[in-house]
Design an enzyme around this catalytic site. Structure first.
Site, PDB file in Angstrom:
ATOM      1  CG  HIS A  92      -0.244   0.312   2.490  1.00 53.65           C
ATOM      2  ND1 HIS A  92       0.330  -0.670   3.245  1.00 53.65           N
ATOM      3  CD2 HIS A  92       0.011   1.474   3.130  1.00 53.65           C
ATOM      4  CE1 HIS A  92       0.904  -0.128   4.310  1.00 53.65           C
ATOM      5  NE2 HIS A  92       0.729   1.176   4.264  1.00 53.65           N
TER       6      HIS A  92
HETATM    7  C1  UD1 Z   1      -1.733   5.551   5.938  1.00 62.52           C
HETATM    8  C2  UD1 Z   1      -0.435   5.998   6.586  1.00 62.52           C
HETATM    9  C3  UD1 Z   1       0.585   4.875   6.504  1.00 62.52           C
HETATM   10  C4  UD1 Z   1       0.027   3.567   7.050  1.00 62.52           C
HETATM   11  C5  UD1 Z   1      -1.276   3.249   6.320  1.00 62.52           C
HETATM   12  C6  UD1 Z   1      -1.903   1.973   6.834  1.00 62.52           C
HETATM   13  C7  UD1 Z   1       0.099   8.412   6.451  1.00 62.52           C
HETATM   14  C8  UD1 Z   1       0.963   9.408   5.790  1.00 62.52           C
HETATM   15  N1  UD1 Z   1       0.135   7.160   5.919  1.00 62.52           N
HETATM   16  O1  UD1 Z   1      -1.524   5.408   4.553  1.00 62.52           O
HETATM   17  O2  UD1 Z   1       1.713   5.237   7.284  1.00 62.52           O
HETATM   18  O3  UD1 Z   1       0.963   2.513   6.869  1.00 62.52           O
HETATM   19  O4  UD1 Z   1      -2.190   4.331   6.516  1.00 62.52           O
HETATM   20  O5  UD1 Z   1      -3.072   1.666   6.151  1.00 62.52           O
HETATM   21  O6  UD1 Z   1      -0.555   8.710   7.416  1.00 62.52           O
HETATM   22  N2  UD1 Z   1      -9.019   5.384   1.748  1.00 62.52           N
HETATM   23  C9  UD1 Z   1     -10.262   4.799   1.640  1.00 62.52           C
HETATM   24  N3  UD1 Z   1     -10.851   4.306   2.749  1.00 62.52           N
HETATM   25  C10 UD1 Z   1     -10.254   4.373   3.979  1.00 62.52           C
HETATM   26  C11 UD1 Z   1      -8.980   4.964   4.068  1.00 62.52           C
HETATM   27  C12 UD1 Z   1      -8.380   5.453   2.958  1.00 62.52           C
HETATM   28  O7  UD1 Z   1     -10.838   4.709   0.551  1.00 62.52           O
HETATM   29  O8  UD1 Z   1     -10.848   3.919   4.974  1.00 62.52           O
HETATM   30  C13 UD1 Z   1      -8.337   5.900   0.545  1.00 62.52           C
HETATM   31  C14 UD1 Z   1      -8.218   7.413   0.594  1.00 62.52           C
HETATM   32  O9  UD1 Z   1      -9.194   7.941  -0.216  1.00 62.52           O
HETATM   33  C15 UD1 Z   1      -6.840   7.717   0.089  1.00 62.52           C
HETATM   34  C16 UD1 Z   1      -6.114   6.400   0.144  1.00 62.52           C
HETATM   35  O10 UD1 Z   1      -7.022   5.382   0.519  1.00 62.52           O
HETATM   36  O11 UD1 Z   1      -6.878   8.171  -1.231  1.00 62.52           O
HETATM   37  C17 UD1 Z   1      -4.980   6.464   1.095  1.00 62.52           C
HETATM   38  O12 UD1 Z   1      -5.378   6.820   2.427  1.00 62.52           O
HETATM   39  P1  UD1 Z   1      -4.445   7.780   3.314  1.00 62.52           P
HETATM   40  O13 UD1 Z   1      -5.097   8.039   4.619  1.00 62.52           O
HETATM   41  O14 UD1 Z   1      -3.979   8.912   2.503  1.00 62.52           O
HETATM   42  O15 UD1 Z   1      -3.129   6.995   3.609  1.00 62.52           O
HETATM   43  P2  UD1 Z   1      -2.730   5.458   3.524  1.00 62.52           P
HETATM   44  O16 UD1 Z   1      -2.170   5.154   2.197  1.00 62.52           O
HETATM   45  O17 UD1 Z   1      -3.843   4.601   4.022  1.00 62.52           O
END
Ligand code: UD1
Length: 376
Positions: A202
């Site tokens: 991820h």
């Molecule tokens: C985040 C953390 C990372 C951790 C990871 C575990 C930061 C900088 N990164 O990354 O350290 O290892 O979580 O999962 O804080 N999204 C959904 N549904 C959700 C959550 C996210 O659809 O419940 C989508 C969001 O729209 C976004 C993408 O997933 O575009 C990434 O989510 P984001 O919170 O930016 O960071 P992670 O990649 O999950």
């Protein structure tokens, strides 16, 4: 007067780290705990189901910040958290890991003069292109108490000029949760092939670069030709994949799945022949369980899993990934050891320090025997 402690969580890996600390502190009378969920992760299977399975109290506040750029997300947490923390008036705030919620909450407290404790301090990948590395360095600089999972964390903090009296080597809270939940997880084993490889990816460096993601899929598919590959998808990864996969990929030897709840995923890890990942927590969990782990990253902030554990860094080298997978699948696996203090009791050590350091002005009393005696 009771001791007020506020815990801030926001993203999937935070819940497993906060749960044992909340539990350990609940063994003291005179401790009032508040849980704030920033809403960085918001899908049911990225958040709520973890609270349920871990038996964690419902958050008292949900900031519902959701997605956005790093700047937007961090700024939203900062502005939403400030009024909440002013209302809760904690003596100390605990932040976990290295996600945007961690640095955002720490910054708010630091500016308000509220003490902050960082659980899982001192880890460094020395790769400043990782957003998490920036979060780690900055959080450690502004926190008042730093709880490290392994000795390398203490060394890194010492090199960065952090006063040693702030730093406490307590062990790994994620392993506390693992130790507690491992027996139960066996009841949650999903139906799988007898032999399989388990994949999770991820990190932006792996899944936002579509050319690289496509190349990785080919390598995983090649491994899948030998041994079935199961791949639960983080939402970020699903987005990338939807752009990379074509109709001709329908016959891939990879079984894509939705993100799994904690217990199901733990059961899968235990049963896997090999785990291929870029996650920090999974490098630790596989080391504890003695499961071979291949990490598709150039570096790791958890070097102890390579030095002592079962982790092998394969870098961005897909030939190496296939070679190492082949080695494991033909019985040539790296044996490992469990790092010191990864014993299921890290959170109790954290609770002791918090009570000792912050409980002076409040009346806190340990209830009954040490928690260790009651934890299976
Ligand atoms: C985040 C953390 C990372 C951790 C990871 C575990 C930061 C900088 N990164 O990354 O350290 O290892 O979580 O999962 O804080 N999204 C959904 N549904 C959700 C959550 C996210 O659809 O419940 C989508 C969001 O729209 C976004 C993408 O997933 O575009 C990434 O989510 P984001 O919170 O930016 O960071 P992670 O990649 O999950």
């Amino acid at each position: 007067m009771s001791l007020r402690i506020c815990h801030v969580v926001g993203a999937r890996p935070n819940y497993m780290k906060a749960a044992p600390v909340v539990r350990a502190l609940s063994q003291y009378s005179g401790v009032e705990q508040t849980i704030v969920h920033t809403g960085q992760h918001y899908d049911f299977n990225m958040s709520e189901v973890f609270f349920q399975q871990l038996g964690m109290p419902e958050p008292d506040f949900n900031l519902q910040v959701g997605s956005g750029s790093h700047a937007q997300q961090t700024a939203a947490i900062i502005s939403h958290f400030e009024p909440v923390v002013l209302k809760a008036r904690p003596h100390i705030v605990a932040v976990y890991g290295d996600v945007n919620s961690t640095i955002a909450a720490a910054l708010v407290c630091c500016k308000l003069g509220i003490a902050v404790a960082h659980v899982e301090a001192g880890l460094r990948s020395f790769d400043r292109t990782m957003p998490e590395e920036i979060n780690r360095i900055l959080t450690d600089q502004i926190c008042d108490l730093l709880f490290t999972p392994s000795k390398d964390g203490n060394n890194n903090l010492g090199r960065e000029g952090i006063a040693p009296e702030k730093v406490h080597l307590v062990g790994n809270v994620m392993i506390d949760t693992l130790v507690r939940m491992l027996p139960k997880s066996r009841e949650y084993m999903p139906k799988t092939p007898q032999r399989f490889a388990l994949v999770t990816l991820h990190r932006p460096s792996n899944v936002d670069d579509l050319e690289w993601l496509g190349a990785m899929l080919k390598a995983l598919n090649h491994i899948g030709g030998e041994t079935p590959v199961l791949f639960p998808l983080h939402p970020r990864t699903r987005k990338g994949l939807s752009q990379v996969l074509t109709n001709s990929d329908a016959n891939m030897h990879i079984q894509f799945m939705d993100p799994l709840p904690y217990l199901e995923f733990l059961a899968l890890q235990q049963a896997a022949m090999v785990v291929i990942t870029d996650s920090g927590g999974i490098q630790e969990e596989t080391t504890f369980m003695g499961i071979p782990c291949l990490t598709v990253r150039e570096n790791t902030e958890r070097p102890i899993t390579v030095e002592l554990g079962t982790n092998v860094l394969v870098g961005r080298d897909l030939d190496r990934l296939q070679y190492e997978a082949e080695q494991v699948l033909t019985g040539h696996r790296k044996e490992g050891r469990i790092p010191p203090l990864w014993d299921g009791h890290a959170a109790e050590r954290i609770a002791e320090v918090l009570i000792e350091r912050c409980g002076e002005s409040a009346e806190t009393v340990a209830l009954g025997p040490a928690l260790g005696a009651t934890q299976g």
